[in-house]
Each structure stands twice: as structure tokens, then as C-alpha cells.
Write a protein that holds these residues in place. Structure first.
Motif, PDB file in Angstrom:
ATOM      1  N   CYS A   1       0.849  -1.178   0.000  1.00 23.98           N
ATOM      2  CA  CYS A   1       0.000   0.000   0.000  1.00 23.98           C
ATOM      3  C   CYS A   1       0.893   1.239   0.000  1.00 23.98           C
ATOM      4  N   PHE A   2       0.344   2.385  -0.395  1.00 23.02           N
ATOM      5  CA  PHE A   2       1.121   3.613  -0.456  1.00 23.02           C
ATOM      6  C   PHE A   2       0.214   4.813  -0.208  1.00 23.02           C
ATOM      7  N   LYS A   3       0.814   5.964   0.008  1.00 28.97           N
ATOM      8  CA  LYS A   3       0.087   7.217   0.153  1.00 28.97           C
ATOM      9  C   LYS A   3       0.174   7.998  -1.148  1.00 28.97           C
ATOM     10  N   GLY A   4      -0.950   8.548  -1.565  1.00 27.36           N
ATOM     11  CA  GLY A   4      -0.963   9.345  -2.774  1.00 27.36           C
ATOM     12  C   GLY A   4      -2.148   9.000  -3.654  1.00 27.36           C
ATOM     13  N   TYR A   5      -2.482   9.923  -4.545  1.00 26.47           N
ATOM     14  CA  TYR A   5      -3.570   9.718  -5.491  1.00 26.47           C
ATOM     15  C   TYR A   5      -2.957   9.460  -6.861  1.00 26.47           C
ATOM     16  N   ALA A   6      -2.919   8.204  -7.245  1.00 27.56           N
ATOM     17  CA  ALA A   6      -2.252   7.854  -8.494  1.00 27.56           C
ATOM     18  C   ALA A   6      -2.856   6.585  -9.078  1.00 27.56           C
ATOM     19  N   LEU A   7      -2.895   6.539 -10.393  1.00 28.70           N
ATOM     20  CA  LEU A   7      -3.230   5.308 -11.091  1.00 28.70           C
ATOM     21  C   LEU A   7      -1.959   4.491 -11.255  1.00 28.70           C
ATOM     22  N   GLN A   8      -2.090   3.184 -11.241  1.00 28.38           N
ATOM     23  CA  GLN A   8      -0.905   2.348 -11.390  1.00 28.38           C
ATOM     24  C   GLN A   8      -1.103   1.307 -12.485  1.00 28.38           C
ATOM     25  N   THR A   9      -0.038   1.017 -13.176  1.00 30.09           N
ATOM     26  CA  THR A   9      -0.028  -0.046 -14.172  1.00 30.09           C
ATOM     27  C   THR A   9       1.054  -1.043 -13.794  1.00 30.09           C
ATOM     28  N   GLN A  10       0.820  -2.297 -14.094  1.00 30.27           N
ATOM     29  CA  GLN A  10       1.740  -3.364 -13.705  1.00 30.27           C
ATOM     30  C   GLN A  10       2.295  -4.074 -14.930  1.00 30.27           C
ATOM     31  N   THR A  11       3.588  -4.328 -14.915  1.00 34.98           N
ATOM     32  CA  THR A  11       4.248  -5.118 -15.948  1.00 34.98           C
ATOM     33  C   THR A  11       4.980  -6.274 -15.283  1.00 34.98           C
ATOM     34  N   VAL A  12       4.738  -7.487 -15.749  1.00 33.96           N
ATOM     35  CA  VAL A  12       5.336  -8.686 -15.162  1.00 33.96           C
ATOM     36  C   VAL A  12       6.136  -9.420 -16.234  1.00 33.96           C
ATOM     37  N   ARG A  13       7.355  -9.809 -15.876  1.00 32.59           N
ATOM     38  CA  ARG A  13       8.194 -10.595 -16.789  1.00 32.59           C
ATOM     39  C   ARG A  13       8.704 -11.830 -16.036  1.00 32.59           C
TER      40      ARG A  13
END
Length: 291
Positions: free
Chosen positions: A261-273
């Protein structure tokens, strides 16, 4: 026996900087009776802050810290907090090891009772109870707790369930997946866990990697005839030397490879390799199974 090289990398990109990022990672394969991990390195970074561990040498820069320990199921756990603003968070593990599943399996002095009972994700409902009752005749002639009986339940699942991505999610229960008739490796594992436990066979969830997947994978271990036996219901087979175990538990929730979890207002995208490849042999004597 095979020597495998493996790598697992995940990156989260944030639409704007976040702070106070707390994380818990289960990404470190360990040596056991069926796999010998002789070299591994992990890296964790976010923004300009970085923590690296390789060959038992630690380097810590300001704003990023991590500790290693174990969770309640014995899985290695990396827990840390990234305080400084950052717009990406990346972690990876690379390594090599020998895999040898030609023996009987992983033994244990005792089996924890937690692997005998249902969880929220594996609790039987009407659909699971119907499937279990309808197939009793198919396993009736096989000894209770035997490998043959475990394999029979797996084959029955394969005949009545289809692989299809996008129709289930991480919160889908075994009951819901079976009712829908299709799902992914997590769903195959949860349904088989439910059936085995209903049949009085202790069973646990395994998260890891394997050759040819290009992503993380999930399978099961069943306690039968005095040892843990690894079986892959998605591919309807006993696990062989193409698999690397990372975490074990009662179900998916005990084996989540990364959460935080984190503090802030942000969208996140995930990349998995994810990559697992067979490699050339190394000098004998650098590792020993079961250590």
C-alpha cells in the motif's frame, strides 16, 4: 534432474509520485528436498532509492529499507517501506538451481491441521458438494489417501473444467469457478484443494514458476503415503523438473508474491516478466537437496 535459470520481475508505474510505500514480497525460492537453489539475487527499487542484495552483501540508500523474515507458513518474506516520493516501484529476483522430483516427494514429521480444512476461497458450496458426490464411484476402489486417489480427483477435474482466462479473478472462490466451468491455474488449484480436503486428504497451494508459462503459475501439493506430492491440475499431471516453487500455503491469499500500500492519489499499471529456462550443468558439490 534439470538445472534451471529463472527470473521474475515486476514493475509498477504510477501516474504521479507516491510516498510511504509499504510492501511484502514472497519472491525467494528456497532449497528443499526437490529443488536446490545455489545462486540467487534480488533487487528492489523505486525512483532514485534502491536496495540490493546479492551474495549476502547488503547495500542500503536513504529512503529505502527492507528486512527478511518468514511468514506463518515458513515462506521467506521481504518486508520494507519506501518513504521518498517515487513514480515507479520495481523488484526482481534472478537465480539458478537444480530441480529433481524423481524421488518420493517432500517428507515431514507432521502435517499441520490447517491443510485439512477449507478456507474462504476453497469452502464447499452446493456445486462442489454435488461434484464430489457425483464422482464418488470413480474413486471408490482407490485407497484413501493414496497417490492414485489424488490423481483420480485431478483427472476428474480436468474432464469437467476448462482453461479460459478473463472469466475469473483473484477473489473468485473454488465454488464460483466450478459453477462457471472455466478459469485459470489459480482456480484449478483451489477446486482440487477443496475436493482433496473434502476427501480427507491434506493439501496445500503452491505459487511458483515453470518452463513455458511466461507468467507465474499455481499448483497443489497433496499429503499421501507419508510425503507431499506435487501435482499440477491445470496440466493434469504430476509436477516434474520444469517447476520452481516459491511459496506455499492454504490458498492463494497465503502465497501472494507481492502486496502493499502507499500514500498518494495515483493510477498504477503493472508489468510482469517471468522466464524459466533449462541451462547447462554446473560443478557437482555446490549444493545439496534438503539443506
Amino acid at each position: 534432474m534439470k538445472k534451471l535459470n529463472f527470473s521474475y520481475e515486476v514493475e509498477y508505474s504510477f501516474s504521479q509520485p507516491v510516498t510511504d510505500h509499504c510492501y511484502a514480497l514472497r519472491i525467494l525460492p528456497e532449497t528443499n528436498e526437490e529443488q536446490g537453489i545455489y545462486a540467487s539475487e534480488y533487487k528492489i527499487s523505486g525512483g532514485n532509492s534502491c536496495l540490493e542484495n546479492g551474495d549476502e552483501v547488503w547495500e542500503v540508500s536513504e529512503g529505502c529499507g527492507s528486512v527478511t523474515g518468514r511468514d506463518g507458513f515458513g515462506n521467506p518474506l521481504i518486508v520494507g517501506r519506501l518513504e521518498v516520493p517515487h513514480d515507479y516501484f520495481r523488484f526482481s529476483v534472478t537465480g539458478s538451481g537444480y530441480i529433481d522430483r524423481s524421488g518420493k516427494g517432500k517428507s515431514a514429521e507432521s502435517v499441520s491441521p490447517v491443510y485439512r480444512f477449507p478456507t474462504d476461497l476453497t469452502r464447499p458450496g452446493d456445486e462442489l458438494r454435488r461434484f464430489f458426490a457425483a464422482n464418488q464411484e470413480m474413486v471408490q476402489g482407490l485407497s484413501k489417501g493414496s497417490r492414485d486417489r489424488v490423481m483420480a480427483w485431478m483427472h476428474l477435474l480436468m474432464e469437467n473444467f476448462s482453461y479460459f482466462s478473463g472469466v475469473t479473478g483473484i477473489h473468485t472462490t473454488a465454488e464460483e469457478a466450478l459453477k462457471g466451468g472455466s478459469g485459470v491455474c489459480q482456480d484449478y488449484a483451489h477446486i482440487l484443494l477443496a475436493l482433496l480436503r473434502m476427501d480427507g486428504i491434506p493439501a496445500r497451494y503452491v505459487a511458483g514458476m515453470m518452463i513455458g508459462e511466461g507468467a507465474t503459475h499455481a499448483w497443489c501439493e497433496a499429503w499421501c503415503e507419508g510425503s507431499w506430492v506435487s501435482i499440477d491440475p491445470t496440466h493434469d499431471r504430476k509436477c516434474d523438473d520444469n517447476y520452481i516453487e516459491v511459496a506455499r500455503g492454504r490458498d492463494y491469499r497465503d502465497c501472494i508474491m507481492d502486496r502493499g500500500c502507499f500514500k498518494g492519489y495515483a493510477l498504477q499499471t503493472q508489468t510482469v516478466r517471468v522466464s524459466v529456462q533449462e541451462a547447462q550443468s554446473i560443478p557437482v558439490g555446490r549444493w545439496r537437496l534438503g539443506v
